[in-house]
Design an enzyme around this catalytic site. Structure first.
Site, PDB file in Angstrom:
ATOM      1  N   CYS A  97       8.388   5.860  -6.103  1.00  0.00           N
ATOM      2  CA  CYS A  97       9.705   5.331  -5.732  1.00  0.00           C
ATOM      3  C   CYS A  97      10.355   4.798  -7.010  1.00  0.00           C
ATOM      4  O   CYS A  97       9.716   4.713  -8.072  1.00  0.00           O
ATOM      5  CB  CYS A  97       9.533   4.205  -4.730  1.00  0.00           C
ATOM      6  SG  CYS A  97       8.548   2.854  -5.413  1.00  0.00           S
ATOM      7  N   HIS A 129      -0.024  -0.503  -7.309  1.00  0.00           N
ATOM      8  CA  HIS A 129      -1.349  -0.364  -6.714  1.00  0.00           C
ATOM      9  C   HIS A 129      -1.821   1.089  -6.752  1.00  0.00           C
ATOM     10  O   HIS A 129      -1.840   1.789  -5.740  1.00  0.00           O
ATOM     11  CB  HIS A 129      -1.326  -0.894  -5.267  1.00  0.00           C
ATOM     12  CG  HIS A 129      -1.313  -2.392  -5.196  1.00  0.00           C
ATOM     13  ND1 HIS A 129      -0.881  -3.089  -4.095  1.00  0.00           N
ATOM     14  CD2 HIS A 129      -1.699  -3.329  -6.106  1.00  0.00           C
ATOM     15  CE1 HIS A 129      -1.000  -4.390  -4.326  1.00  0.00           C
ATOM     16  NE2 HIS A 129      -1.488  -4.557  -5.538  1.00  0.00           N
ATOM     17  N   CYS A 136      10.126  -5.234  -8.462  1.00  0.00           N
ATOM     18  CA  CYS A 136      11.086  -4.270  -7.902  1.00  0.00           C
ATOM     19  C   CYS A 136      12.318  -5.032  -7.418  1.00  0.00           C
ATOM     20  O   CYS A 136      12.194  -6.052  -6.722  1.00  0.00           O
ATOM     21  CB  CYS A 136      10.459  -3.516  -6.740  1.00  0.00           C
ATOM     22  SG  CYS A 136      11.668  -2.417  -5.934  1.00  0.00           S
ATOM     23  N   HIS A 180      -1.674 -10.204   0.236  1.00  0.00           N
ATOM     24  CA  HIS A 180      -0.979  -9.202  -0.582  1.00  0.00           C
ATOM     25  C   HIS A 180      -0.119  -9.927  -1.621  1.00  0.00           C
ATOM     26  O   HIS A 180       0.518 -10.932  -1.324  1.00  0.00           O
ATOM     27  CB  HIS A 180      -0.120  -8.300   0.310  1.00  0.00           C
ATOM     28  CG  HIS A 180       0.410  -7.090  -0.418  1.00  0.00           C
ATOM     29  ND1 HIS A 180       1.508  -7.162  -1.252  1.00  0.00           N
ATOM     30  CD2 HIS A 180      -0.004  -5.810  -0.451  1.00  0.00           C
ATOM     31  CE1 HIS A 180       1.745  -5.960  -1.761  1.00  0.00           C
ATOM     32  NE2 HIS A 180       0.828  -5.121  -1.294  1.00  0.00           N
ATOM     33  N   GLU A 215       2.689  -9.256  -2.964  1.00  0.00           N
ATOM     34  CA  GLU A 215       4.114  -9.402  -2.653  1.00  0.00           C
ATOM     35  C   GLU A 215       4.338 -10.580  -1.701  1.00  0.00           C
ATOM     36  O   GLU A 215       5.293 -11.359  -1.860  1.00  0.00           O
ATOM     37  CB  GLU A 215       4.656  -8.110  -2.028  1.00  0.00           C
ATOM     38  CG  GLU A 215       6.145  -8.209  -1.736  1.00  0.00           C
ATOM     39  CD  GLU A 215       6.679  -7.017  -0.958  1.00  0.00           C
ATOM     40  OE1 GLU A 215       6.271  -5.872  -1.234  1.00  0.00           O
ATOM     41  OE2 GLU A 215       7.520  -7.239  -0.064  1.00  0.00           O
ATOM     42  N   SER A 217      -3.077   0.001  -1.801  1.00  0.00           N
ATOM     43  CA  SER A 217      -1.647   0.305  -1.709  1.00  0.00           C
ATOM     44  C   SER A 217      -1.228   0.228  -0.250  1.00  0.00           C
ATOM     45  O   SER A 217      -1.589   1.077   0.566  1.00  0.00           O
ATOM     46  CB  SER A 217      -1.374   1.702  -2.278  1.00  0.00           C
ATOM     47  OG  SER A 217      -0.110   2.160  -1.834  1.00  0.00           O
TER      48      SER A 217
HETATM   49  S1  SF4 Z   1       9.758  -2.280  -2.659  1.00  0.00           S
HETATM   50 FE1  SF4 Z   1       7.867  -1.354  -3.457  1.00  0.00          FE
HETATM   51  S2  SF4 Z   1       7.709   0.642  -2.433  1.00  0.00           S
HETATM   52 FE2  SF4 Z   1       9.823  -0.111  -2.156  1.00  0.00          FE
HETATM   53  S3  SF4 Z   1      11.041   0.776  -3.837  1.00  0.00           S
HETATM   54 FE3  SF4 Z   1      10.309  -1.224  -4.529  1.00  0.00          FE
HETATM   55  S4  SF4 Z   1       8.348  -0.819  -5.573  1.00  0.00           S
HETATM   56 FE4  SF4 Z   1       8.846   0.963  -4.326  1.00  0.00          FE
END
Ligand code: SF4
Length: 365
Positions: free
Chosen positions: A44, A73, A128, A156, A158, A254
């Site tokens: 992505c 991951h 991200c 996790h 995140e 992941s």
């Molecule tokens: S949130 Fe995670 S999976 Fe979604 S675009 Fe960003 S890095 Fe990629």
């Protein structure tokens, strides 16, 4: 320098995977053997940006560059970057003072940012932007006195980063089974947010159950489950309608990869397996199988999928048809520290999310 990102102007290196190949036998079955290859799959925009960030940090500053947690991951990506000079650590206090450190795509809490500043680390934030969006939502709702029900997986990275933006006001909802035990102070001032990489269907079920208990629960302003997670799930659902077996390429840690296995099984596949490398495919998985679905998680370089296709071709699965449910062209700009090269010139490389044609596509498959 060679690159494992998809967005670089430098030709993409395609090293053979450092694992012994497992030659599959071409055994006869009733019917025609074929592969349905899900699209979108693989990298992505957020992952590509994060991988480029580490590569560029190594180019600009030289090795070693420290990275807090796995940058994305995927074990192959991490191992490849380690060979180039990245050192992965769990916490900032493992990093020598004054060094460069990259924060991973999964994001960090303000406490981690402060810990890095306290050690005079030169931080490069590869979080991200779609995770940062959730962080901002958490901060805003907390400021407006909301309690936040964060749907996500305990432990996790995140989730830890997002909770760290509003620790006093956030309650984690790990699964639908948690819902009956949730306690809140004011059920009329409640909002749900989510991890970006969950199963869309399971999350909606959790929200439905939460709303049964808390009818005034507010929705987030926009989807927190990101476009890439959603697109990959839609594509594998379509593939799983016809595939007897689904192979998902990606690592065990992941989240979005593991969800693809679940989604395949929930939508028609008789069996679905996750593999890091093609060499993990077992001959018995193919017994009597005519149609195999293949996909990959959002942190998986396409070279790993190509290896799976190569090994399945040995087993007679040479007919590859792509099942396309969406086109993706999203790209994110690099972290600001990396938008110039070591000499201060603007970076000319692509910024992530760019798709790459594969050999079998050029052959007209
Ligand atoms: S949130 Fe995670 S999976 Fe979604 S675009 Fe960003 S890095 Fe990629």
């Amino acid at each position: 320098m060679s690159t494992i990102s998809n967005g670089g102007a430098v030709a993409l290196e395609t090293p053979r995977i450092p694992v012994k190949r497992n030659r599959l036998k071409n055994l006869p079955i009733a019917g025609e053997k074929r592969i349905l290859l899900a699209a979108p799959r693989g990298y992505c925009a957020g992952v590509d940006r994060a991988v480029i960030a580490v590569e560029k940090a190594l180019e600009n500053y030289g090795a070693p560059v420290y990275v807090r947690k796995q940058i994305v991951h995927n074990i192959y990506v991490v191992t490849t970057l380690e060979k180039k000079g990245a050192i992965f650590v769990d916490e900032v206090d493992e990093v020598p003072e004054g060094s460069h450190i990259v924060f991973s795509a999964h994001g960090v809490s303000p406490a981690v940012v402060k810990g890095a500043a306290d050690r005079q680390l030169q931080a490069i934030d590869a979080t991200c932007p779609l995770v940062t969006k959730v962080h901002r939502e958490a901060v805003r709702f907390a400021r407006d006195d909301f309690e936040i029900l964060l749907i996500g997986h305990h432990g996790h990275e995140e989730v830890e980063g997002t909770m760290g933006h509003a620790p006093e006001r956030t309650t984690l909802v790990n699964s639908p089974a948690d819902v009956p035990n949730i306690t809140v102070k004011n059920p009329d001032h409640l909002v749900w947010l989510s991890q970006t990489t969950l199963s869309v269907d399971e999350t909606m079920e959790t929200v439905r159950l939460l709303r049964e208990r808390f009818p005034n629960l507010q929705d987030p302003p926009s989807d927190d489950i990101c476009y890439a997670t959603q697109n990959r799930q839609v594509a594998i659902k379509k593939v799983a309608e016809e595939a007897e077996l689904v192979i998902v390429v990606g690592s065990a840690n992941s989240s979005n990869t593991v969800r693809l296995v679940d989604v395949a099984l929930e939508n028609g596949a008789r069996a679905a397996y996750r593999v890091d490398y093609a060499s993990e495919i077992k001959q018995e998985w193919l017994d009597g199988i005519a149609t195999i679905g293949v996909t990959s998680g959002a942190s998986v370089p396409e070279v790993l999928v190509q290896e799976v296709l190569d090994d399945l071709a040995d087993a007679g699965y040479t007919d590859v048809a792509q099942v396309v449910t969406a086109e993706e062209d999203l790209m994110f700009s690099l972290p600001k520290e990396l938008r110039t090269d070591a000499a201060g010139n603007p970076d000319e490389r692509g910024l992530g999310g760019r798709s790459r044609k594969l050999d079998w596509q050029r052959d007209g498959a």
